[in-house]
Design a protein around this motif. Structure first.
Motif: not given
Length: 380
Positions: A223-225, A329-337, A341-343
């Motif tokens: 779901g996060v991906l 916490d799907t939202a926290a996982w999405t933000a952290a990943l 990935l961007e850094s």
């Protein structure tokens, strides 16, 4: 000059050569102070398939083979009369890598000579009420013991609430990892990617290593991906009942997902080095929570940035070397990943932290030395 002490360590897991790494490392780091004998079954049925005792040349510890009876059940099997001779005759300390509530754990306790200290190891991080006779076996072993080793801080805290445990010395000592086998090697990872039809150049690879089961957070990670706007590729390595649904989902992702099964332990470092970030989103259930998180220690050793959940023992395993997130916490996982990935800089920072933690906390010499230090404190 103090004489060399004799340590006998008993475990049905020692039927597998790889699992005798603790015994062998204790023999190496304790050379001159400790003589170590590992007692293992000649044959054990095991959970997945029957195993005949695996022998390796030039092991540092001595290997003593005994029969195991009724080995189709890890709770009910016993070693039999051969074990008594292995625990007698000048032994200074007996270590049982068997849970205290199983028949084999009680057998080791009963056969250890009364004047010889017994230390057992346990990984029970859930509060349970055992039916007879297992509750009685646990009380017997704890009462007979001179101390116990918890394979996790949550294990230790859980057991300190049970009768008898708080009256015995205890120490939290994690499981070990081979930091020579598991090491940063991006060329090795690039070869693994090419075998999958990918080049090293391309979107970052989000990795997963473990069983394909709901409690390991496979559904959450999918779901996060799907929510990410940052380009990604995903590599799932493992096996289990969710394999078919995982492959079906991967086929809908336009070639940016690979699902790999049947990877041997020797090939796991290659798989980990193919990942730009390792995700371990374990999910606590009523009957399970993460006991250690071996994939975290191995990922740290390979210098892979780690994002993981706060299930069970994971916060203690990860320390400040990985990003620990609320497990559901799907939202926290999405933000952290997305951030990782961007850094590339953030990934390099996590990589360095992870490798340092693996070497200083989980390497086998460190873990073996902690065991021997605890045994020496028990002996006084």
């Amino acid at each position: 000059m103090r004489r060399t002490r004799r340590l006998v360590t008993v475990s049905h897991s020692y039927v597998v050569a790889l699992n005798r790494r603790l015994a062998n490392e204790m023999a190496r780091v304790g050379a001159g102070r400790w003589e170590v004998t590992a007692v293992a079954p000649r044959f054990f049925h095991g959970d997945l398939s029957p195993i005949t005792l695996q022998r390796e040349p030039e092991e540092a510890s001595q290997l003593a083979a005994v029969r195991a009876h009724f080995s189709r059940s890890a709770h009910m099997f016993v070693y039999g009369p051969e074990l008594r001779a292995r625990l007698a005759g000048g032994v200074d300390l007996v270590h049982a890598w068997e849970e205290p509530y199983v028949f084999a754990g009680a057998e080791v306790a009963l056969l250890t000579p009364r004047k010889v200290p017994l230390v057992f190891s346990t990984a029970q991080n859930l509060s349970k009420r055992y039916p007879p006779p297992f509750a009685q076996l646990e009380r017997l072993v704890v009462a007979r013991s001179a101390g116990w080793v918890a394979f996790g801080e949550t294990v230790k805290q859980n057991l300190l609430t049970r009768p008898g445990y708080a009256q015995r010395p205890a120490r939290y000592i994690p499981m070990g990892v081979d930091v020579e086998l598991f090491r940063p090697d991006r060329a090795l990872g690039a070869d693994f990617l090419r075998e999958l039809g990918w080049e090293a150049e391309g979107p970052p690879v989000v990795g997963y290593l473990g069983r394909f089961v709901p409690e390991k957070g496979v559904e959450l990670l999918r779901g996060v991906l799907e929510r990410l706007t940052t380009p990604w590729r995903a590599l799932f390595v493992g096996g289990g009942p969710m394999e078919a649904s995982l492959r079906a989902w991967g086929e809908r992702q336009g070639g940016r997902v690979r699902v790999v099964t049947g990877v041997t332990h020797a090939r796991v470092p290659s798989a980990l080095n193919a990942m730009d970030v390792l995700c371990a989103p374990s999910q606590t259930t009523l009957k399970w929570k993460e006991q250690f998180g071996r994939m975290l220690a191995e990922g740290f050793a390979c210098g892979v940035p780690v994002l993981t959940s706060d299930s069970g023992e994971i916060p203690h395993t990860a320390g400040d070397a990985g990003r620990v997130l609320p497990e559901a916490d799907t939202a926290a996982w999405t933000a952290a990943l997305s951030e990782v990935l961007e850094s590339p800089e953030r990934r390099r920072e996590l990589s360095a932290r992870g490798r340092e933690r693996a070497v200083t906390r989980f390497s086998w010499p460190v873990v073996a030395r902690e065991h021997l230090d605890f045994f020496e404190s028990v002996l006084g």
